[in-house]
Design a protein around this motif. Structure first.
Motif, PDB file in Angstrom:
ATOM      1  N   GLU A   1     -33.423  -3.978 -13.413  1.00  0.00           N
ATOM      2  CA  GLU A   1     -34.264  -5.199 -13.221  1.00  0.00           C
ATOM      3  C   GLU A   1     -35.633  -5.062 -12.179  1.00  0.00           C
ATOM      4  OE1 GLU A   1     -34.135  -8.738 -14.311  1.00  0.00           O
ATOM      5  OE2 GLU A   1     -33.466  -7.582 -15.932  1.00  0.00           O
TER       6      GLU A   1
ATOM      7  N   GLY B   1     -43.926  -3.438 -14.610  1.00  0.00           N
ATOM      8  CA  GLY B   1     -43.518  -4.731 -14.134  1.00  0.00           C
ATOM      9  C   GLY B   1     -44.301  -5.947 -14.234  1.00  0.00           C
ATOM     10  N   LEU B   2     -43.676  -6.800 -13.836  1.00  0.00           N
ATOM     11  CA  LEU B   2     -44.439  -8.187 -14.299  1.00  0.00           C
ATOM     12  C   LEU B   2     -45.243  -8.909 -12.877  1.00  0.00           C
ATOM     13  CD1 LEU B   2     -41.386  -9.913 -15.777  1.00  0.00           C
ATOM     14  CD2 LEU B   2     -43.359  -8.501 -16.859  1.00  0.00           C
TER      15      LEU B   2
ATOM     16  N   HIS C   1     -35.360 -17.644 -14.480  1.00  0.00           N
ATOM     17  CA  HIS C   1     -36.707 -16.913 -14.133  1.00  0.00           C
ATOM     18  C   HIS C   1     -38.158 -17.526 -14.343  1.00  0.00           C
ATOM     19  CE1 HIS C   1     -33.912 -13.189 -13.987  1.00  0.00           C
ATOM     20  NE2 HIS C   1     -34.772 -12.782 -13.123  1.00  0.00           N
TER      21      HIS C   1
ATOM     22  N   ARG D   1     -42.951  -7.218 -23.484  1.00  0.00           N
ATOM     23  CA  ARG D   1     -43.717  -8.205 -22.998  1.00  0.00           C
ATOM     24  C   ARG D   1     -44.627  -8.967 -24.067  1.00  0.00           C
ATOM     25  NH1 ARG D   1     -46.840  -6.707 -17.423  1.00  0.00           N
ATOM     26  NH2 ARG D   1     -47.670  -8.666 -17.541  1.00  0.00           N
TER      27      ARG D   1
ATOM     28  N   TYR E   1     -36.580  -6.096 -19.800  1.00  0.00           N
ATOM     29  CA  TYR E   1     -37.604  -5.205 -18.953  1.00  0.00           C
ATOM     30  C   TYR E   1     -36.662  -4.026 -18.546  1.00  0.00           C
ATOM     31  CZ  TYR E   1     -40.015  -9.366 -19.755  1.00  0.00           C
ATOM     32  OH  TYR E   1     -40.652 -10.686 -20.370  1.00  0.00           O
ATOM     33  N   GLN E   2     -35.387  -4.059 -18.591  1.00  0.00           N
ATOM     34  CA  GLN E   2     -34.461  -3.221 -17.921  1.00  0.00           C
ATOM     35  C   GLN E   2     -34.753  -1.777 -18.493  1.00  0.00           C
ATOM     36  OE1 GLN E   2     -30.554  -4.416 -18.134  1.00  0.00           O
ATOM     37  NE2 GLN E   2     -31.016  -6.358 -16.924  1.00  0.00           N
TER      38      GLN E   2
ATOM     39  N   ASP F   1     -36.928  -1.283 -20.998  1.00  0.00           N
ATOM     40  CA  ASP F   1     -38.318  -1.189 -21.364  1.00  0.00           C
ATOM     41  C   ASP F   1     -38.361  -0.652 -22.884  1.00  0.00           C
ATOM     42  OD1 ASP F   1     -40.830  -2.015 -20.929  1.00  0.00           O
ATOM     43  OD2 ASP F   1     -41.609  -0.011 -20.143  1.00  0.00           O
TER      44      ASP F   1
ATOM     45  N   THR G   1     -40.783 -15.830 -15.455  1.00  0.00           N
ATOM     46  CA  THR G   1     -41.041 -15.208 -16.744  1.00  0.00           C
ATOM     47  C   THR G   1     -39.937 -14.900 -17.701  1.00  0.00           C
ATOM     48  OG1 THR G   1     -42.743 -14.138 -15.518  1.00  0.00           O
ATOM     49  CG2 THR G   1     -42.343 -13.083 -17.552  1.00  0.00           C
TER      50      THR G   1
ATOM     51  N   TRP H   1     -30.542 -10.398  -8.944  1.00  0.00           N
ATOM     52  CA  TRP H   1     -30.951 -11.718  -9.332  1.00  0.00           C
ATOM     53  C   TRP H   1     -29.824 -12.693  -8.557  1.00  0.00           C
ATOM     54  CZ3 TRP H   1     -34.688 -14.460  -9.811  1.00  0.00           C
ATOM     55  CH2 TRP H   1     -34.895 -15.589 -10.498  1.00  0.00           C
TER      56      TRP H   1
ATOM     57  N   ARG I   1     -38.963  -5.496 -13.702  1.00  0.00           N
ATOM     58  CA  ARG I   1     -39.786  -6.690 -13.354  1.00  0.00           C
ATOM     59  C   ARG I   1     -40.653  -6.658 -12.379  1.00  0.00           C
ATOM     60  NH1 ARG I   1     -38.208 -12.037 -15.407  1.00  0.00           N
ATOM     61  NH2 ARG I   1     -36.666 -11.740 -16.995  1.00  0.00           N
ATOM     62  N   TYR I   2     -40.273  -5.863 -11.412  1.00  0.00           N
ATOM     63  CA  TYR I   2     -40.971  -5.701 -10.052  1.00  0.00           C
ATOM     64  C   TYR I   2     -41.809  -4.569  -9.734  1.00  0.00           C
ATOM     65  CZ  TYR I   2     -37.701  -9.694  -9.726  1.00  0.00           C
ATOM     66  OH  TYR I   2     -37.253 -10.954  -9.770  1.00  0.00           O
TER      67      TYR I   2
END
Lengths: 92, 930, 164
Positions: free
Chosen positions: B301, B10-11, B198, B218, B206-207, B209, B200, B63, B305-306
């Motif tokens: 997501e 995640g970010l 977003h 990334r 990122y879904q 990966d 980022t 989102w 992302r998280y």
């Protein structure tokens, strides 16, 4: 928000412009008799066409009066000519 | 408790802890989280209640496509209603509350409403509360409805910055396609602006990966960003392209943090590349709104992302191939995933207190989470704003961009190119204006649409509680057009504007009617793409700047003299001087009649018309003959429109053989100048006529009254006042500056209008006040002036005239009969309407002794059983000079009714008056030369 | 009529400059401003500046219309029509604000769609909702605005500076 080409200034934001009239209508010579129909046509008749139209606009900041050709459906501007440079042409 | 934070990926920044509260409980999250991701990571499922039935809801999307989790958020005393939990970045100290739920989303007392759903279908309120009157019920229903509550406090400094910008290529969307396109264009020398909503960039990368062109996502994103910047491209993150307008204008809202107004960019782009990606569609099945039923893409997501795994035991119901990498990603993160074909049998979400599984035909799958994917829908909103067409792709079961609007191109998932490598190739080609090679898509989908007649409550619009049954009801009641369907059921009218519901809604309607989906079509896409605050639009144009008034040079002097500053026709002018309006007006009128008054006439127009054809031009413009006016003389006249109606009145002075000064009324300067300029260029020789509006250069102070001449005489002007008749103009000097003195009168008393450059106005004011002190001079405001002129029957255009008034209605009929030369509006003064015998004409009204002033606007009516309005009061005052009320009116056959008693009606009151001449004071005009 | 005295800031003389991040706004008081109109005025005034031309020197001329210029700090002229051109003194009619600093252009872009890429023969345009005459002079930008609207322009500029 459209961009209109003022023949004198170039491209400017539409907020600076004011629609005046359709071209090709002349003020009747009021020193002679004008029928009510002719006067009413001069005052009120508009073509209000869909698609390619010719219109008189004023660029308010430089007060240029000009004929703009544009498409009333796509909003594409096709050209503009100063009313002064082309008094004959603007009249069709 | 189903969602968890996984230990890596995640970010987000796991090293920092952010504290916040939701519905009264404490939680933590990390920088990079949204409110929704932090809550999911803490195991919270229920984040809101639906609009109508108050059903518990969890997040659907991750989102802008989430319709369910809407919060009131407070941070450091600033509260904002209706923040989408999925797009609100988490800030330490936030206090969030689910809207439409009390005491909280988990146990909302209105949850019981859901029991009555059978009776609460589409149109329920309108059908039920028709009798006796909807308005009787409306207040309480309105109170019950609605989302977040506004706390009414204005957030200090919540003002949107707005600016204009331009670029060669605007790329909307910073996913794979957008990044590739922006880089290609920037490296080819185009001025590129890449915009992504977003914080980022990377979009959907990122879904799954999965590596991108051999790099970890990334890393690949960072490489592209660096390359774009190195090539001179600009990147705006946390910024949404929310609308496309004419001629390549894109509207961008840049997020500037919580409780700060976003910044509006008006970006003019030569070309716009839409790389806005695609959204996952819900699957319509029974109880598909239960917390724990989520979008597959959304779950991906949250994970990518998280670092949030939304469930431990997950059933994936997908009809398309995008699920493969996502399922792998979920499994790699530690979830147990069961894949099932949603078309295998009738679906139903199973739950007691928590989601417990899914029924597919005869099969039951135990799970804590259902991830549904009904197929990808390209995000085509911007395309439609710009007027682009949509094509139906049967292969992709989606509307994809068709005929392009001018200057616009689509690429990547937004263009229906859902596979990564073809999307990158397409984006790079589009950026350079080339046609991409067509590559066969690897995307596979087995279309799955709502099935009419299916059992159970199947949600289509989650926020507004529109179910499949409501669409069926709408169809039965013949609301079959999608636009009607939308308005009847409110499908697609919630805060997400149908991002999740429109496709299901129109597909349901298509299925009910047995029509193909493209024939049913979509509703209109309009900006804004996501909700934006009103502040974004008005920016700094608020308070005094909404419609700024023109200001007088002498405003400080007026305020000092006790002037009450009021708005008159776009100007801020002194209405009266002193604390009490009524007393002040009376004293000012009496001073002007008995001694002298001075008023600031600076707003009066000063338009100069010059050149060899000036005289003929002014004669054409005015109703009255002006060509015979001699230099140094002044004439009162009207300007008409071509339809014969009065545009303006005022005086015109001839300053020289080829120079005129038009003194139009204060509020008409701009319109008169525009009219002069258009006649000048259209129908006249513009090389022989020049129009200069010099109004702002000048200030005008007018002295009026029996002592006015003595006061002017005491000033050092160099003008001989003895041989200075009414309606003439003299030029002199004051304090070294040119001074014009005009003898015109709007009061009926001898008046001297002194005009000079504004910079000298302060000195003139001071000199006048000093010279006037021994003569009881008073400053006179606009209100007293209005009384003074009404006593004389002088009109104010727009007050004593209306949209039908011609000059002969006001007693100025001579030019209509006698003027030979052509003038604007001439023919219209002889139309049947102009010649009608029953035109409303200007009259005065005299009231019986002791009567109160009439109401302005009171109607003069015929008597008898069916009274009819035959006119109305245009001006009404108490005249201190005459010590009785006076009034002006427009009245049918007015000039023939002198002496007639008439009845007036106003707000249920009746009054009587006698028709008289408009002029109530000094009809012979002796005061002018007194 | 309603007394709105309290609703409106009392206009100041703008003598104190206004400073923001990368911009300073000061008032310039000219000796003279003159409107000159004639059919051939542009031919006779080849240096009349439009956008993005740079006006040079203390005395400069701006192109307003096809047949009109604004002469700033030019020679004294008599108002009226002299057989060749129409002249009006407008010295007190136009208030001049000068914007200096590296972010001057950024400030202007708050109020108008303007860039060097959109040249214009006339220096008049709408900015911040008002009609202004905008020109470059040396390294600064100059805005000439009707005196009666100077307060509104200045207030807008002050508001925008806080948001930049």
């Amino acid at each position: 928000m459209q961009l209109f080409p003022c023949p004198f200034c170039g491209l400017r934001n539409e907020r600076e412009f004011h629609y005046m009239a359709e071209p090709g209508k002349f003020r009747p010579d009021t020193s002679s008799q004008i029928s009510a129909e002719d006067w009413a046509a001069y005052l009120y008749d508009t073509r209000n066409e869909k698609g390619r139209v010719r219109e008189i606009w004023m660029h308010q900041t430089c007060r240029e009066l000009f004929v703009m050709e544009r498409d009333s459906v796509t909003m594409n501007v096709l050209g503009s000519t100063s009313l002064r440079a082309s008094a004959g042409e603007a009249a069709e | 408790m189903s969602g968890t934070r996984i230990s890596k990926g995640g970010l987000i920044d796991r090293s920092t802890l952010l504290r916040f509260r939701f519905d009264g409980r404490d939680f933590t999250g990390h920088p990079g989280d949204t409110l929704a991701s932090a809550l999911l990571a803490s195991g919270v499922r229920v984040m809101g209640r639906s609009f109508k039935y108050h059903r518990p809801r969890g997040v659907w999307g991750a989102w802008f496509d989430d319709p369910n989790a809407v919060f009131n958020v407070t941070l450091k005393g600033d509260e904002l209603p209706n923040c989408p939990a999925t797009t609100t970045p988490l800030v330490d100290g936030m206090e969030a509350r689910a809207v439409n739920a009390w005491p909280n989303a988990e146990s909302d007392i209105k949850g019981g409403l859901d029991l009555f759903h059978r009776w609460l279908g589409a149109g329920f309120y309108y059908k039920t509360f028709m009798w006796p009157d909807w308005h009787l019920f409306e207040p309480s229903i309105r109170k019950m409805a609605g989302l977040g509550a506004v706390d009414g406090k204005v957030i200090e400094g919540y003002v949107a910055d707005q600016l204009h910008d331009h670029c060669d290529l605007l790329v909307a969307g910073g996913g794979a396609a957008g990044l590739a396109a922006a880089r290609a264009a920037a490296e080819a020398g185009q001025a590129v602006v890449l915009v992504d909503d977003h914080a980022t960039l990377g979009g959907g990368l990122y879904q799954g990966d999965e590596p991108v062109e051999g790099e970890e996502p990334r890393q690949w994103v960072a490489t592209q960003e660096a390359a774009i910047r190195a090539a001179g491209g600009r990147i705006l993150s946390s910024t949404t392209v929310y609308g496309i307008y004419d001629h390549g204008l894109a509207a961008l809202a840049e997020d500037r943090g919580f409780a700060r107004a976003p910044r509006l960019w008006r970006m003019r782009a030569r070309r716009i590349l839409m790389a806005t990606g695609a959204m996952d569609r819900p699957i319509t099945f029974a109880d598909n709104d239960r917390p724990g039923v989520m979008s597959l893409q959304g779950a991906a997501e949250f994970l990518g992302r998280y670092g949030v795994l939304v469930g431990r035991k997950i059933a994936v119901l997908s009809n398309n191939s995008q699920s493969t990498p996502i399922v792998a990603h979920l499994r790699a993160a530690g979830a147990e995933v069961i894949e099932a074909d949603p078309d295998e049998g009738t679906l139903r979400a199973l739950d007691g207190k928590r989601l417990s599984g899914v029924q597919i035909g005869g099969r039951k799958i135990d799970c804590d989470t259902i991830l549904a994917s009904g197929g990808l829908t390209p995000t085509v909103h911007l395309w439609r704003h710009a007027g682009g067409k949509l094509d139906w792709s049967a292969e992709k079961a989606a509307f994809v961009p068709g005929a392009a609007p001018q200057g616009m191109v689509a690429a990547g998932a937004a263009n229906g190119t859902f596979d990564l490598d073809p999307a990158l190739a397409e984006a790079r080609a589009a950026a350079l204006g080339n046609a991409p090679e067509t590559v066969a898509t690897g995307y596979r989908i087995k279309p799955l649409w709502p099935q009419p007649g299916a059992k159970g409550r199947q949600w289509i619009d989650f926020q507004h509680d529109v179910t499949l049954k409501d669409v069926e009801l709408a169809a039965r009641e013949n609301y079959v057009s999608v636009e009607h369907l939308k308005r009847y059921t409110t499908l697609g009218m919630a805060a997400d504007q149908g991002k999740t519901s429109n496709m299901a809604g129109l597909a349901a309607m298509a299925a009910i009617q047995g029509r193909p989906i493209p024939e049913v079509g979509t509703t209109t896409f309009r900006p804004p793409f996501v909700p934006v605050p009103m502040e974004l639009y008005h920016g700094t144009r608020r308070g005094q700047l909404v419609n700024p008034l023109k200001r007088l040079e002498l405003e400080a002097q007026h305020r000092q003299a006790g002037g009450a500053m009021c708005e008159y026709g776009g100007w801020l002018r002194p209405g009266w001087y002193g604390p009490d309006q009524e007393t002040a007006i009376r004293a000012e009128v009496l001073a002007a009649r008995q001694a002298a008054g001075v008023f600031d006439g600076s707003p009066l127009g000063k338009i100069e018309v010059m050149g060899p054809d000036a005289a003929a031009f002014v004669n054409f413009i005015y109703y009255n003959t002006i060509s015979t006016l001699r230099p140094g003389h002044i004439r009162y006249g009207f300007m008409l429109r071509e339809n014969g109606l009065i545009l303006d009145d005022g005086v015109v002075a001839r300053l020289g053989p080829d120079r005129f000064l038009i003194s139009c009324s204060s509020s008409h300067v701009a319109s008169v100048e525009l009219m002069l300029e258009s006649w000048r260029q259209d129908g006249n020789d513009p090389d022989r006529i020049f129009v200069h509006d010099t109004t702002p250069h000048w200030a005008t102070l007018t002295l009026t009254g029996p002592k006015a001449q003595q006061i002017v005489a005491a000033l050092d002007t160099g003008v001989d006042l003895d041989d200075f008749p009414h309606m003439t103009l003299r030029e002199g000097q004051f304090d070294g500056a040119p001074l014009r003195i005009a003898r015109v009168s709007f009061t009926g008393d001898a008046s001297y209008e002194l005009s000079l450059r504004a910079g000298k106005a302060g000195a003139l004011w001071q000199a006048i006040m000093a010279a006037g002190a021994p003569h009881d001079l008073r400053p006179v405001g606009v209100e007293a002036l209005s009384v003074l002129r009404a006593e004389k029957g002088f009109i104010m255009v727009g007050k004593d005239t209306d949209g039908e008034t011609m000059p002969h209605d006001l007693g100025f009929g001579v030019p209509r009969q006698k003027k030979k030369a052509a003038f604007v509006g001439d023919r219209a003064l002889h139309s049947d309407t102009a010649n009608a015998p029953d035109r409303r004409q200007l009259v005065g009204l005299t009231l019986p002794e002791g009567a109160l002033p009439l109401a302005t606007g009171a109607h003069i009516v015929t008597t008898g059983p069916k009274p009819r309005s035959i006119g109305f009061v245009t001006s009404s005052y108490f005249s201190p000079t005459l010590n009785r009320p006076i009034a002006l009116a427009l009245l049918e056959h007015g000039s023939e009714r002198m002496g007639e008693r008439v009845t007036l009606r106003h707000m249920g009151q009746t009054a009587t008056a006698t028709v008289s001449a408009p002029c109530a004071l000094d009809p012979e005009g002796e005061r002018l030369n007194a | 009529m309603r007394d709105d005295s309290h609703k409106w800031d009392v206009p100041q003389n703008f003598s104190a400059p206004l400073a923001g991040p990368g911009v300073t706004i000061s008032r310039i008081i000219p000796d003279r401003q003159t409107l000159i109109s004639a059919p051939d005025i542009l031919a006779r005034t080849p240096g009349a500046a439009g956008w993005p031309d740079r006006a040079a020197g203390d005395s400069y001329t701006l192109c307003l219309r096809r047949d009109r210029v604004l002469e700033v700090n030019g020679p004294a002229r008599t108002d009226g029509w002299d057989g060749q051109q129409a002249v009006s003194d407008i010295t007190d009619g136009l208030t001049i604000f000068e914007i200096t600093g590296p972010r001057a252009m950024e400030l202007i872009r708050r109020g108008a769609e303007i860039s060097d890429a959109l040249p214009s023969r006339s220096a008049v345009r709408q900015a911040f909702g008002l009609e202004v005459i905008l020109c470059r002079r040396q390294d600064a930008l100059r805005l000439h605005v009707a005196r009666t609207e100077a307060q509104a322009l200045r207030k807008q500029l002050a508001d925008h500076i806080t948001l930049m």
